[in-house]
Design a protein around this motif. Structure first.
Motif, PDB file in Angstrom:
ATOM      1  N   ARG A   1     -73.797  78.426  -0.332  1.00 54.51           N
ATOM      2  CA  ARG A   1     -74.703  79.546  -0.047  1.00 54.51           C
ATOM      3  C   ARG A   1     -74.825  79.863   1.440  1.00 54.51           C
ATOM      4  O   ARG A   1     -75.594  80.750   1.823  1.00 54.51           O
ATOM      5  N   GLY A   2     -74.098  79.167   2.289  1.00 53.95           N
ATOM      6  CA  GLY A   2     -74.095  79.490   3.712  1.00 53.95           C
ATOM      7  C   GLY A   2     -73.213  80.692   4.005  1.00 53.95           C
ATOM      8  O   GLY A   2     -72.584  81.267   3.110  1.00 53.95           O
ATOM      9  N   ASN A   3     -73.157  81.092   5.276  1.00 60.66           N
ATOM     10  CA  ASN A   3     -72.285  82.196   5.679  1.00 60.66           C
ATOM     11  C   ASN A   3     -70.830  81.829   5.400  1.00 60.66           C
ATOM     12  O   ASN A   3     -70.388  80.728   5.721  1.00 60.66           O
ATOM     13  N   SER A   4     -70.092  82.758   4.803  1.00 57.90           N
ATOM     14  CA  SER A   4     -68.729  82.443   4.398  1.00 57.90           C
ATOM     15  C   SER A   4     -67.909  83.713   4.213  1.00 57.90           C
ATOM     16  O   SER A   4     -68.453  84.795   3.964  1.00 57.90           O
ATOM     17  N   TYR A   5     -66.612  83.574   4.312  1.00 55.63           N
ATOM     18  CA  TYR A   5     -65.672  84.641   3.977  1.00 55.63           C
ATOM     19  C   TYR A   5     -65.763  84.971   2.496  1.00 55.63           C
ATOM     20  O   TYR A   5     -65.483  86.094   2.078  1.00 55.63           O
ATOM     21  N   TRP A   6     -66.162  83.980   1.691  1.00 54.38           N
ATOM     22  CA  TRP A   6     -66.216  84.112   0.234  1.00 54.38           C
ATOM     23  C   TRP A   6     -67.638  84.404  -0.212  1.00 54.38           C
ATOM     24  O   TRP A   6     -68.592  83.831   0.307  1.00 54.38           O
ATOM     25  N   THR A   7     -67.779  85.309  -1.174  1.00 58.02           N
ATOM     26  CA  THR A   7     -69.106  85.603  -1.711  1.00 58.02           C
ATOM     27  C   THR A   7     -69.603  84.405  -2.526  1.00 58.02           C
ATOM     28  O   THR A   7     -68.826  83.514  -2.907  1.00 58.02           O
TER      29      THR A   7
ATOM     30  N   ALA B   1     -60.648  79.952   9.051  1.00 52.46           N
ATOM     31  CA  ALA B   1     -62.043  79.659   8.710  1.00 52.46           C
ATOM     32  C   ALA B   1     -62.306  79.866   7.224  1.00 52.46           C
ATOM     33  O   ALA B   1     -63.104  79.138   6.617  1.00 52.46           O
ATOM     34  N   ALA B   2     -61.637  80.851   6.629  1.00 54.12           N
ATOM     35  CA  ALA B   2     -61.809  81.112   5.197  1.00 54.12           C
ATOM     36  C   ALA B   2     -61.238  79.970   4.374  1.00 54.12           C
ATOM     37  O   ALA B   2     -61.824  79.552   3.362  1.00 54.12           O
ATOM     38  N   VAL B   3     -60.093  79.451   4.788  1.00 52.58           N
ATOM     39  CA  VAL B   3     -59.477  78.341   4.060  1.00 52.58           C
ATOM     40  C   VAL B   3     -60.333  77.088   4.194  1.00 52.58           C
ATOM     41  O   VAL B   3     -60.556  76.361   3.219  1.00 52.58           O
ATOM     42  N   LEU B   4     -60.839  76.823   5.377  1.00 51.50           N
ATOM     43  CA  LEU B   4     -61.693  75.654   5.577  1.00 51.50           C
ATOM     44  C   LEU B   4     -62.966  75.753   4.748  1.00 51.50           C
ATOM     45  O   LEU B   4     -63.435  74.754   4.184  1.00 51.50           O
ATOM     46  N   ALA B   5     -63.525  76.954   4.655  1.00 60.16           N
ATOM     47  CA  ALA B   5     -64.727  77.149   3.841  1.00 60.16           C
ATOM     48  C   ALA B   5     -64.433  76.853   2.376  1.00 60.16           C
ATOM     49  O   ALA B   5     -65.240  76.214   1.682  1.00 60.16           O
TER      50      ALA B   5
ATOM     51  N   SER C   1     -47.966  78.393   1.665  1.00 58.61           N
ATOM     52  CA  SER C   1     -47.362  79.695   1.963  1.00 58.61           C
ATOM     53  C   SER C   1     -48.184  80.859   1.406  1.00 58.61           C
ATOM     54  O   SER C   1     -48.222  81.934   1.992  1.00 58.61           O
ATOM     55  N   GLY C   2     -48.850  80.650   0.293  1.00 58.43           N
ATOM     56  CA  GLY C   2     -49.598  81.737  -0.329  1.00 58.43           C
ATOM     57  C   GLY C   2     -50.856  82.133   0.395  1.00 58.43           C
ATOM     58  O   GLY C   2     -51.448  83.184   0.102  1.00 58.43           O
ATOM     59  N   ILE C   3     -51.310  81.302   1.348  1.00 55.69           N
ATOM     60  CA  ILE C   3     -52.553  81.609   2.060  1.00 55.69           C
ATOM     61  C   ILE C   3     -52.297  81.936   3.530  1.00 55.69           C
ATOM     62  O   ILE C   3     -53.217  81.929   4.342  1.00 55.69           O
ATOM     63  N   ALA C   4     -51.051  82.219   3.858  1.00 56.77           N
ATOM     64  CA  ALA C   4     -50.688  82.452   5.262  1.00 56.77           C
ATOM     65  C   ALA C   4     -51.483  83.592   5.881  1.00 56.77           C
ATOM     66  O   ALA C   4     -51.764  83.576   7.092  1.00 56.77           O
ATOM     67  N   ALA C   5     -51.859  84.588   5.073  1.00 57.12           N
ATOM     68  CA  ALA C   5     -52.567  85.749   5.611  1.00 57.12           C
ATOM     69  C   ALA C   5     -54.077  85.531   5.717  1.00 57.12           C
ATOM     70  O   ALA C   5     -54.782  86.366   6.292  1.00 57.12           O
ATOM     71  N   LEU C   6     -54.574  84.450   5.187  1.00 56.81           N
ATOM     72  CA  LEU C   6     -56.018  84.203   5.213  1.00 56.81           C
ATOM     73  C   LEU C   6     -56.440  83.602   6.548  1.00 56.81           C
ATOM     74  O   LEU C   6     -55.733  82.767   7.119  1.00 56.81           O
ATOM     75  N   PRO C   7     -57.621  83.974   7.052  1.00 58.63           N
ATOM     76  CA  PRO C   7     -58.128  83.337   8.266  1.00 58.63           C
ATOM     77  C   PRO C   7     -58.329  81.840   8.040  1.00 58.63           C
ATOM     78  O   PRO C   7     -58.718  81.414   6.952  1.00 58.63           O
TER      79      PRO C   7
END
Length: 291
Positions: free
Chosen positions: A56-62, A138-142, A130-136
């Motif tokens: 529920r913290g700030n995140s790239y993901w809802t 910070a989004a992957v870490l979240a 390879s499939g997440i290369a375009a993601l920031p």
């Protein structure tokens, strides 16, 4: 549950809280709540700090997308309790943005990160990023922090035998969503609290390093798969690798060998946390060194 202390071994403040909330909702407290309120200084305080921020913290993901990822993690672990719970939370938090029953719904980014997380959970020794290369990053870490939390909880739900009883799905999921995965502070007070400046480091310390009934050496061995005496060796391997196969007979084998329920609780938590941390660390390394 398979350990009686998780049903009946709580401190008085937790017993009063469980009784009061059950009376108000007219539904027994879910097994997950009972487990979290047992020995909160050992696992719960650090885990809930991480969970509240991850979910529920700030995140790239809802919030809805994070619940969907939690549901997908539950499917990997074949945990009926967690699958049903997070499917309902996806509906509550997502407001229709993603359908837990339709894998084609939602943003393409969600499906890309889901495949990455599945790989980190199933085969941390070989992750395809390879499939997440375009993601920031910070989004992957979240997303990895979301995965870390539920890789622990699903293993514990399977090992301890969580069951969803009448009325708990509606009342429990709505309470979790309303309070953002936070519990009243008085329920978590007591015991050692060491802040390493990082929520994952705090969890690692609380479960594997802090003073407890069992030794840190035994807990680290359970977490990492280092050779330890039977029946711990086979039991902890099952918790780490296929927790859905744990049965009451496994617990009986441990108690028959003279181990207390407190020891079994700690070593189960250590094994689950160690496996989850391995996936988290491997996922983080995969994005830091994609080659």
């Amino acid at each position: 549950m398979r350990l009686s202390v998780l049903d009946n071994g709580h401190r008085m403040r937790a017993k009063m809280f469980i009784a009061a909330t059950s009376a108000m909702s007219r539904v027994d407290s879910p097994d997950i709540v009972k487990m979290l309120l047992y020995r909160p200084d050992f696992l719960t305080r650090a885990l809930l700090d991480l969970t509240a921020e991850a979910m529920r913290g700030n995140s790239y993901w809802t919030a809805g997308e994070r619940e969907y990822l939690a549901m997908c993690t539950a499917r990997v672990h074949q945990c009926p309790f967690c699958i049903v719970t997070h499917a309902e939370l996806t509906r509550i938090a997502g407001n229709g943005e993603i359908d837990p029953g339709d894998p084609r719904s939602g943003r393409p980014e969600v499906h890309a990160i889901r495949e990455f997380l599945d790989s980190a959970t199933r085969t941390p020794q070989q992750i395809d990023s390879s499939g997440i290369a375009a993601l920031p990053e910070a989004a992957v870490l979240a997303a990895l922090r979301v995965n870390l939390v539920w890789n622990i909880v699903n293993r514990l739900a399977n090992a301890f035998g969580f069951e969803l009883r009448d009325g708990q799905l509606r009342s429990g999921t709505r309470a979790l969503h309303r309070f953002g995965y936070r519990f009243p502070g008085f329920l978590l007070a007591g015991g050692e609290h060491v802040d390493h400046g990082d929520l994952v480091a705090n969890l690692r310390h609380a479960v594997l390093e802090a003073p407890a009934v069992t030794s840190p050496e035994l807990r680290v061995a359970a977490a990492t798969g280092t050779s330890i005496a039977e029946p711990w060796q086979s039991y902890t391997a099952k918790v780490r690798e296929s927790s859905y196969r744990v049965t009451g007979a496994d617990i009986e084998r441990l108690t028959s060998a003279g181990h207390t329920e407190d020891e079994i609780f700690e070593i189960t938590v250590a094994a689950a946390t160690g496996a989850a941390l391995r996936s988290f660390d491997a996922g983080r390394c995969a994005i830091e060194s994609p080659d």
